[in-house]
Motif scaffolding. Sequence first.
Motif, PDB file in Angstrom:
ATOM      1  N   MET A  52      -2.109  10.137   2.074  1.00 10.37           N
ATOM      2  CA  MET A  52      -1.726   9.739   3.526  1.00 10.37           C
ATOM      3  C   MET A  52      -2.044   8.223   3.678  1.00 10.37           C
ATOM      4  O   MET A  52      -2.098   7.658   3.643  1.00 10.37           O
ATOM      5  N   ASP A  53      -0.969   8.515   4.368  1.00  7.26           N
ATOM      6  CA  ASP A  53      -0.332   6.966   4.861  1.00  7.26           C
ATOM      7  C   ASP A  53      -0.684   6.400   5.996  1.00  7.26           C
ATOM      8  O   ASP A  53       0.328   6.748   7.179  1.00  7.26           O
ATOM      9  N   GLU A  54      -1.421   5.763   6.634  1.00  8.21           N
ATOM     10  CA  GLU A  54      -2.020   6.144   7.887  1.00  8.21           C
ATOM     11  C   GLU A  54      -1.968   7.130   8.936  1.00  8.21           C
ATOM     12  O   GLU A  54      -1.365   6.863   9.673  1.00  8.21           O
ATOM     13  N   PRO A  55      -2.175   8.180   8.472  1.00  8.52           N
ATOM     14  CA  PRO A  55      -2.182   9.204   8.841  1.00  8.52           C
ATOM     15  C   PRO A  55      -2.480   9.191  10.494  1.00  8.52           C
ATOM     16  O   PRO A  55      -2.654  10.339  11.343  1.00  8.52           O
TER      17      PRO A  55
ATOM     18  N   LYS B   4       1.017  -1.093   0.533  1.00  9.48           N
ATOM     19  CA  LYS B   4      -0.007  -0.049   0.119  1.00  9.48           C
ATOM     20  C   LYS B   4       1.012   1.773  -0.054  1.00  9.48           C
ATOM     21  O   LYS B   4       0.574   1.968  -0.876  1.00  9.48           O
ATOM     22  N   SER B   5       1.609   1.388   1.240  1.00  5.89           N
ATOM     23  CA  SER B   5       2.520   2.349   1.016  1.00  5.89           C
ATOM     24  C   SER B   5       3.298   2.706  -0.937  1.00  5.89           C
ATOM     25  O   SER B   5       3.585   3.883  -0.741  1.00  5.89           O
ATOM     26  N   THR B   6       4.096   1.470  -0.873  1.00  3.26           N
ATOM     27  CA  THR B   6       5.374   1.472  -1.899  1.00  3.26           C
ATOM     28  C   THR B   6       4.321   2.356  -3.576  1.00  3.26           C
ATOM     29  O   THR B   6       4.766   3.371  -3.640  1.00  3.26           O
TER      30      THR B   6
HETATM   31 MG   LIG Z   1       2.656   1.251   5.280  1.00  9.49          MG
END
Ligand SMILES: [Mg+2]
Lengths: 287, 265
Positions: B185-188, B57-59
């Motif tokens: 937004m990455d797990e904000p 997901k982050s990638t």
């Molecule tokens: Mg991640």
Amino acid sequence: MNRKHLISPKSQDKLFKIFAALCTGLVLLTLLVLLIDIGIKGIQRINWSFFTNLPSRHPEESGIYTALAGMVGLLFFTVIIALPIGILSGIYLQEYGKRNKLAKFIEINISNLAGVPSVIYGILGLQLFVRTAGFGNSILSGALTLALLIMPVIIVSTREAIKAVPDSLREASFGLGATKWQTVRRVVLPASFGGILTGIILSTSRAIGETAPLIVVGALAYVPFVPEGPMDQYTSLPIQIFNWTSRPQQGFVVNAAAGIIVLLLFTFILNGTAIYLRNRWYKKTAI
Amino acid sequence: MVQKDSYITEGSPYGIYKLRVEGLNLYYGTKQALKDISIKIAPNTVTAFIGPSGCGKSTFLRCFNRMNDLIENVTITGSVMVDDIDIYKNMIDVYQYRKKIGMVFQKPNPFPKSIFENVAFGLRINGESSKSVLQGIVESALRQAALWEEVKDNLNKSALTLSGGQQQRLCIARAIAVKPSVLLMDEPASSLDPISTAKIEELIYQLKDQFTIVIVTHNMQQAARVSDKTAFFYLGELIEFDKTDKIFTNPSKEATQNYITGRFG
Ligand SMILES: [Mg+2]
Ligand SMILES: Nc1ncnc2c1ncn2[C@@H]1O[C@H](COP(=O)(O)OP(=O)(O)OP(=O)(O)O)[C@@H](O)[C@H]1O
């Protein structure tokens, strides 16, 4: 169940505390004795003329004017040579350099350089600056030699300070569209300034006290004039002190003690300023 | 892929996609982290990325602002189109481009500078130095991030004196101050308490008017609350992408069903 101890953990703790306090006390005591000894000997010689007089054959008329001027000049050129190169190298190696074998090799060698005895730098400076480059026994030769000497320390401490800046801050900066250079200048350097400053000051204090390499590159013991430019001959306070201690007359020993007091004050003020600046900086940046 | 045409045009008045990814593969060295991903995201929508840890997901999120460029040995194939421009074609100026894409990270990462300077950072690197312009934009960004009332008297205080939730809203303000059109937004909210989390969610809902938002979250309820559409990733693949309602009530893939009911992940 509790294991039986020969000495209960609580008294172990106490014993260790006493032991540590004793060690610290011993070190402080030694230092204190030295300082008092020098203080008693030297303080009588410290007056205005001691700062304004030229060196002389008569101890009571001898002063540190030229030595002080030489030291300030020497330090000035050392710092303006070593700072930009040292800091930029540190930034380059840490932020731009690729992580490969060559980088590792360079890294190890810079750390090694920081540990090389200072007289070796003197010999290098003698061949490189005094003879090959033909700068003679000038302030410039001395400053270049001292700059070489303190550069590894500046590079290493700059890198350490930069390394301590978390990557999350770099990401935040890049995420906002900053270039590498903008990130370095506006985020990385301000955040690591305290650490870099400490390295600079510590290395400058080291340069102040250095005597051996200066003797090798030809700082003169007797200089009856104030240097006016980088190509002039010079002496420096540690050299002057060294010279005085080797004289037979008691009066010169007193002069040496007085010179040491001045040198110590110089170092204390420098370090004090560094600590003050750093604390102020930390307060501003990290809460 | 699973997209049905009736869904993909929704939320987009002109039928244009803000973000369009086709056949994207990403490798860390030789290890493939993203596998043939295609997705179309309409403007002014909130899209949630869900999936077990390590599924990419982050990638994937970082592909949209080319943050993976910063990592050595990353290879990317396929295309990522933003406003119909392929951002991995060499013509684009990546620094200029990143200004159009705001990013908020998992851990609040304010600069060790004042609150004001944090928000003004993006403007300053654009060369803006007029005090009044900066003040105006800083204020409106802080208002948008619902932080203004709490900090308006302390703009010169270090951002590090703020609480975690306030810091995260500051990071949102910092991101939107440069007026991007996409917000990643990455797990904000993953490091925040429930009240701060609720504030961030409320904020996301309001920001949707102006931004296309993509949010990575591990919190199913959060995904259900804030997003219009949800994408489920598994082992580097996009398994299912659909309306959030549908994903959470009646997913078409068994893997999705298993994940949202907590049978793995
Ligand atoms: Mg991640
Ligand atoms: N810098 C990197 N170098 C090599 N491999 C990486 C790197 N970053 C991520 N990976 C790998 O790529 C895969 C996807 O990672 P990613 O961080 O995108 O997962 P994620 O879905 O965001 O997980 P999480 O929910 O835990 O944040 C993982 O297997 C991870 O180990």
